[in-house]
Design a protein around this motif. Structure first.
Motif, PDB file in Angstrom:
ATOM      1  N   UNK A   1       0.935  -1.161   0.088  1.00  0.00           N
ATOM      2  CA  UNK A   1       0.027  -0.013   0.061  1.00  0.00           C
ATOM      3  C   UNK A   1       0.721   1.268   0.132  1.00  0.00           C
ATOM      4  N   UNK A   2       1.866   1.155  -0.618  1.00  0.00           N
ATOM      5  CA  UNK A   2       2.954   2.206  -0.631  1.00  0.00           C
ATOM      6  C   UNK A   2       2.733   3.164  -1.685  1.00  0.00           C
ATOM      7  N   UNK A   3       2.742   4.370  -1.755  1.00  0.00           N
ATOM      8  CA  UNK A   3       2.720   5.187  -3.103  1.00  0.00           C
ATOM      9  C   UNK A   3       4.067   6.046  -2.823  1.00  0.00           C
ATOM     10  N   UNK A   4       4.767   5.853  -3.742  1.00  0.00           N
ATOM     11  CA  UNK A   4       6.117   6.606  -3.622  1.00  0.00           C
ATOM     12  C   UNK A   4       6.696   6.735  -4.999  1.00  0.00           C
ATOM     13  N   UNK A   5       7.571   7.902  -5.387  1.00  0.00           N
ATOM     14  CA  UNK A   5       8.188   8.197  -6.663  1.00  0.00           C
ATOM     15  C   UNK A   5       9.333   7.046  -6.359  1.00  0.00           C
ATOM     16  N   UNK A   6       9.783   6.441  -7.447  1.00  0.00           N
ATOM     17  CA  UNK A   6      10.612   5.468  -7.241  1.00  0.00           C
ATOM     18  C   UNK A   6      11.554   5.264  -8.589  1.00  0.00           C
ATOM     19  N   UNK A   7      12.955   4.957  -8.340  1.00  0.00           N
ATOM     20  CA  UNK A   7      13.533   4.591  -9.672  1.00  0.00           C
ATOM     21  C   UNK A   7      14.307   3.246  -9.391  1.00  0.00           C
ATOM     22  N   UNK A   8      14.743   2.655 -10.391  1.00  0.00           N
ATOM     23  CA  UNK A   8      15.422   1.366 -10.346  1.00  0.00           C
ATOM     24  C   UNK A   8      16.556   1.423 -11.270  1.00  0.00           C
ATOM     25  N   UNK A   9      17.784   0.955 -10.784  1.00  0.00           N
ATOM     26  CA  UNK A   9      18.840   0.569 -11.295  1.00  0.00           C
ATOM     27  C   UNK A   9      19.512  -0.599 -11.454  1.00  0.00           C
ATOM     28  N   UNK A  10      19.974  -1.260 -12.315  1.00  0.00           N
ATOM     29  CA  UNK A  10      20.484  -2.597 -12.616  1.00  0.00           C
ATOM     30  C   UNK A  10      21.847  -2.244 -13.156  1.00  0.00           C
ATOM     31  N   UNK A  11      22.866  -3.131 -12.106  1.00  0.00           N
ATOM     32  CA  UNK A  11      24.270  -3.116 -12.512  1.00  0.00           C
ATOM     33  C   UNK A  11      24.759  -4.480 -12.441  1.00  0.00           C
ATOM     34  N   UNK A  12      25.681  -4.856 -13.340  1.00  0.00           N
ATOM     35  CA  UNK A  12      26.056  -6.290 -13.695  1.00  0.00           C
ATOM     36  C   UNK A  12      27.710  -6.444 -13.267  1.00  0.00           C
TER      37      UNK A  12
END
Length: 147
Positions: free
Chosen positions: A80-91
């Motif tokens: 039930x969380x409303x938030x501005x998000x960003x996702x980053x993937x590193x390898x």
């Protein structure tokens, strides 16, 4: 002595109400704030872990990124969380080949959770959101692509 006590009859209940409200309202808000931030922290931690898992099992990098975003949205919605998000993937060890056998994939999520019961149109210099970060690392299977 009776005259002094007679003048104060009934004032204890008013003092209790005023002092009680002045102390109770901030404590209740603090409890709501801590619960909101804790829920968001658990959601982002679970989202990062699940996003890393689905990314390493995806058939391609594009599918993995889409699955990671879906996992993030699902985890936030579950809590039930409303938030501005960003996702980053590193390898690792090769940044250009995320799904190489025995490679490592790290998913980092940043979320900005708004303070509860604070209108967004309020113009103050203090931040109206709490930043939360979470990351998780998974290893790509050594049997990836094997028949």
């Amino acid at each position: 002595m009776r005259r002094a006590s007679a003048a104060e009859v009934g004032s204890a209940s008013i003092e209790f109400l005023v002092a009680g409200l002045l102390l109770l309202v901030p404590i209740v808000y603090l409890v709501v704030l801590v619960a909101t931030v804790q829920s968001a922290a658990l959601a982002t931690e679970g989202a990062a872990r699940q996003a890393a898992r689905v990314f390493v099992q995806a058939p391609s990098v594009g599918d993995g990124e889409a699955a990671a975003v879906r996992a993030l949205e699902l985890a936030l919605a579950d809590h039930g969380v409303t938030a501005e998000t960003s996702i980053a993937v590193t390898c690792r060890p090769e940044p250009t080949e995320c799904l190489a056998r025995r490679g490592w994939v790290t998913v980092s999520i940043e979320a900005s959770v708004p303070l509860p019961l604070v209108p967004s149109i309020l113009d103050v210099t203090a931040p109206l959101a709490v930043p939360i970060e979470a990351s998780a690392t998974q290893q790509v299977s050594r049997f990836r692509g094997a028949p």
